[in-house]
Design a protein around this motif. Structure first.
Motif, mmCIF file in Angstrom:
data_model
loop_
_atom_site.group_PDB
_atom_site.id
_atom_site.type_symbol
_atom_site.label_atom_id
_atom_site.label_comp_id
_atom_site.label_asym_id
_atom_site.label_seq_id
_atom_site.Cartn_x
_atom_site.Cartn_y
_atom_site.Cartn_z
ATOM 1 N N ARG A 124 62.575 94.840 -18.427
ATOM 2 C CA ARG A 124 63.754 95.676 -18.660
ATOM 3 C C ARG A 124 65.000 94.818 -18.863
ATOM 4 O O ARG A 124 65.762 95.026 -19.821
ATOM 5 N N GLN A 125 65.225 93.852 -17.971
ATOM 6 C CA GLN A 125 66.405 93.002 -18.094
ATOM 7 C C GLN A 125 66.372 92.187 -19.386
ATOM 8 O O GLN A 125 67.390 92.054 -20.078
ATOM 9 N N THR A 126 65.220 91.633 -19.699
ATOM 10 C CA THR A 126 65.095 90.805 -20.899
ATOM 11 C C THR A 126 65.386 91.616 -22.156
ATOM 12 O O THR A 126 66.047 91.134 -23.098
ATOM 13 N N SER A 127 64.927 92.854 -22.183
ATOM 14 C CA SER A 127 65.166 93.711 -23.346
ATOM 15 C C SER A 127 66.659 93.923 -23.557
ATOM 16 O O SER A 127 67.158 93.868 -24.693
ATOM 17 N N MET A 128 67.402 94.157 -22.482
ATOM 18 C CA MET A 128 68.842 94.388 -22.615
ATOM 19 C C MET A 128 69.580 93.101 -22.989
ATOM 20 O O MET A 128 70.526 93.124 -23.784
ATOM 21 N N VAL A 129 69.153 91.974 -22.414
ATOM 22 C CA VAL A 129 69.781 90.696 -22.751
ATOM 23 C C VAL A 129 69.673 90.436 -24.256
ATOM 24 O O VAL A 129 70.670 90.101 -24.920
ATOM 25 N N LEU A 130 68.483 90.594 -24.811
ATOM 26 C CA LEU A 130 68.290 90.320 -26.232
ATOM 27 C C LEU A 130 69.009 91.347 -27.100
ATOM 28 O O LEU A 130 69.532 91.004 -28.167
ATOM 29 N N ALA A 131 69.024 92.611 -26.651
ATOM 30 C CA ALA A 131 69.735 93.631 -27.420
ATOM 31 C C ALA A 131 71.213 93.266 -27.552
ATOM 32 O O ALA A 131 71.805 93.363 -28.637
ATOM 33 N N HIS A 132 71.827 92.832 -26.461
ATOM 34 C CA HIS A 132 73.236 92.450 -26.497
ATOM 35 C C HIS A 132 73.458 91.168 -27.302
ATOM 36 O O HIS A 132 74.280 91.122 -28.222
ATOM 37 N N ALA A 133 72.720 90.118 -26.915
ATOM 38 C CA ALA A 133 73.034 88.779 -27.407
ATOM 39 C C ALA A 133 72.474 88.489 -28.792
ATOM 40 O O ALA A 133 73.041 87.673 -29.527
ATOM 41 N N GLU A 134 71.384 89.140 -29.170
ATOM 42 C CA GLU A 134 70.744 88.806 -30.441
ATOM 43 C C GLU A 134 70.799 89.937 -31.471
ATOM 44 O O GLU A 134 70.614 89.699 -32.653
ATOM 45 N N PHE A 135 71.043 91.151 -31.016
ATOM 46 C CA PHE A 135 71.062 92.282 -31.944
ATOM 47 C C PHE A 135 72.421 92.979 -31.975
ATOM 48 O O PHE A 135 72.552 94.058 -32.547
ATOM 49 N N GLY A 136 73.419 92.370 -31.334
ATOM 50 C CA GLY A 136 74.793 92.823 -31.485
ATOM 51 C C GLY A 136 75.156 94.118 -30.790
ATOM 52 O O GLY A 136 76.115 94.784 -31.195
ATOM 53 N N VAL A 137 74.420 94.499 -29.750
ATOM 54 C CA VAL A 137 74.736 95.737 -29.047
ATOM 55 C C VAL A 137 75.990 95.528 -28.192
ATOM 56 O O VAL A 137 76.032 94.607 -27.364
ATOM 57 N N PRO A 138 77.026 96.355 -28.345
ATOM 58 C CA PRO A 138 78.260 96.186 -27.571
ATOM 59 C C PRO A 138 78.033 96.348 -26.066
ATOM 60 O O PRO A 138 77.083 97.002 -25.628
ATOM 61 N N GLU A 139 78.936 95.766 -25.307
ATOM 62 C CA GLU A 139 78.809 95.749 -23.851
ATOM 63 C C GLU A 139 78.811 97.141 -23.242
ATOM 64 O O GLU A 139 78.146 97.395 -22.231
ATOM 65 N N ASP A 140 79.551 98.085 -23.839
ATOM 66 C CA ASP A 140 79.679 99.414 -23.245
ATOM 67 C C ASP A 140 78.601 100.396 -23.706
ATOM 68 O O ASP A 140 78.681 101.598 -23.434
ATOM 69 N N THR A 141 77.561 99.905 -24.364
ATOM 70 C CA THR A 141 76.470 100.751 -24.837
ATOM 71 C C THR A 141 75.655 101.283 -23.655
ATOM 72 O O THR A 141 75.444 100.598 -22.659
ATOM 73 N N HIS A 142 75.170 102.515 -23.786
ATOM 74 C CA HIS A 142 74.265 103.101 -22.796
ATOM 75 C C HIS A 142 72.825 102.885 -23.263
ATOM 76 O O HIS A 142 72.478 103.207 -24.405
ATOM 77 N N PHE A 143 71.993 102.358 -22.359
ATOM 78 C CA PHE A 143 70.586 102.124 -22.663
ATOM 79 C C PHE A 143 69.738 103.224 -22.027
ATOM 80 O O PHE A 143 70.030 103.693 -20.921
ATOM 81 N N VAL A 144 68.682 103.602 -22.706
ATOM 82 C CA VAL A 144 67.682 104.479 -22.104
ATOM 83 C C VAL A 144 66.314 103.923 -22.468
ATOM 84 O O VAL A 144 66.052 103.579 -23.627
ATOM 85 N N MET A 145 65.461 103.769 -21.457
ATOM 86 C CA MET A 145 64.106 103.289 -21.698
ATOM 87 C C MET A 145 63.194 104.500 -21.855
ATOM 88 O O MET A 145 63.145 105.369 -20.978
ATOM 89 N N TRP A 146 62.522 104.576 -22.974
ATOM 90 C CA TRP A 146 61.660 105.721 -23.262
ATOM 91 C C TRP A 146 60.254 105.547 -22.698
ATOM 92 O O TRP A 146 59.614 106.526 -22.326
ATOM 93 N N ASP A 147 59.776 104.323 -22.648
ATOM 94 C CA ASP A 147 58.436 104.091 -22.104
ATOM 95 C C ASP A 147 58.302 102.633 -21.693
ATOM 96 O O ASP A 147 59.065 101.768 -22.152
ATOM 97 N N MET A 148 57.354 102.371 -20.814
ATOM 98 C CA MET A 148 57.049 101.001 -20.398
ATOM 99 C C MET A 148 55.580 100.941 -19.991
ATOM 100 O O MET A 148 55.050 101.881 -19.385
ATOM 101 N N SER A 149 54.942 99.856 -20.348
ATOM 102 C CA SER A 149 53.551 99.641 -19.974
ATOM 103 C C SER A 149 53.367 98.176 -19.591
ATOM 104 O O SER A 149 53.812 97.286 -20.325
ATOM 105 N N VAL A 150 52.728 97.942 -18.442
ATOM 106 C CA VAL A 150 52.523 96.587 -17.945
ATOM 107 C C VAL A 150 51.083 96.446 -17.483
ATOM 108 O O VAL A 150 50.543 97.322 -16.801
ATOM 109 N N SER A 151 50.429 95.359 -17.866
ATOM 110 C CA SER A 151 49.128 94.992 -17.304
ATOM 111 C C SER A 151 49.269 93.604 -16.696
ATOM 112 O O SER A 151 49.936 92.741 -17.262
#
Length: 307
Positions: free
Chosen positions: A66-93
């Motif tokens: 979760r943290q890594t996804s937000m870091v890359l969204a901000h730093a590499e895909f230009g998402v502004p700091e005040d953006t609201h994130f919502v996680m739709w699904d997650m799967s881990v093995s």
């Protein structure tokens, strides 16, 4: 290896106010959609604590994703700091026996691939991140999650009535009494996210907006990772396995979970044989589905590698 120089993860990028709660440490771009991230999973933590003396908390994998996804969204895909994130699904093995506290000093190398990248104008609307986690050269986990991004203006249009209703309350809704911590695999009452209900296999979600890790900053709804933790605690209580060490965790979020209305958590145990138990967990609020999750546990399994 080609790519750009490594960049440091800050608490702001990871949406965590305290450095001790940030697990990715730095990252490097390999291509437009591939990244190499280095993370550390601490041997002890104030919430993601070891469930016994032989394992780190498996939930740390999902939190790192979760943290890594937000870091890359901000730093590499230009998402502004005040953006609201919502996680739709997650799967881990994962291989629980690979999460050894003795290896905590070893960095975790995370190979990240970003896909399903959708833009709204020049901004990011949503994307999927898929990750492989290796420590000391060993593959210990895989995970994927889909994340949506909403501008403050759009979020206000979406959630305005709820924001106004919460503002009218004026104070946080007090959490109901917790079930005994040992029932859900926790050691401290304040880390329990389930409260008793009047039916077996059903609990009320216990929301404590003052919890420093589950609610690191003000929020108008229940964060997805709180619901994920509720699923893990419900699986622990329903199976009686302590510790409940999931080898697979999948969750889908269907709507926002509100802070001021009871959310009911139900667990169904499916016996998959002598070496595996599967638990289906669902959340309902005001008669509507909030989330659904499936957790698999291989009790007393020997040390293994992911296929």
């Amino acid at each position: 290896m080609p790519g750009t120089p490594a960049r440091r993860v800050t608490p702001e990028l990871a949406h965590r106010p305290h450095e001790s709660d940030v697990f990715p440490a730095h990252w490097r771009r390999l291509s437009d959609t591939r990244f190499l991230v280095t993370a550390y999973w601490p041997p002890v933590h104030r919430f993601f604590s070891p469930p016994d003396d032989r394992h780190q908390d498996p939930m740390v994998v999902g939190e790192t994703l979760r943290q890594t996804s937000m870091v890359l969204a901000h730093a590499e895909f230009g998402v502004p700091e005040d953006t609201h994130f919502v996680m739709w699904d997650m799967s881990v093995s994962l291989a629980p026996d690979a999460l050894r506290p003795a290896d905590a000093a070893q960095p975790v190398a995370i190979e990240v691939v970003c896909s399903e990248v959708r833009r709204r104008g020049r901004g990011l609307s949503s994307m999927r991140t898929t990750m492989e986690f290796r420590r000391a050269g060993r593959l210990v986990a895989r995970g994927t999650g889909s994340t949506g991004c909403t501008s403050p203006l759009a979020y206000r249009r979406l959630r305005g009535a709820r924001l106004d209703a919460l503002a009218a309350l004026g104070v946080p809704v007090p959490p109901p009494p917790a079930v005994p911590p040992e029932l859900v695999g926790r050691s401290r009452p304040e880390d329990v996210v389930l409260a008793p209900a009047d039916r077996p296999g059903v609990w009320r979600l216990r929301v404590d907006t003052g919890h420093p890790v589950l609610f690191p900053r003000p929020n108008d709804h229940v964060p997805g990772m709180v619901l994920f933790e509720a699923a893990r605690q419900a699986a622990t209580a329903a199976t009686g396995r302590r510790p409940f060490l999931p080898s697979g965790m999948t969750v889908a979020f269907h709507r926002y979970a509100e802070l001021d209305s009871p959310c009911w958590i139900a667990a169904e145990v499916l016996d998959k044989g002598p070496d595996e138990v599967e638990v289906r967990v669902s959340g309902q609020q005001d008669g509507e589905a909030v989330f659904s999750a499936t957790l698999s546990c291989e009790p007393d399994a020997p040390v293994r590698s992911l296929p």
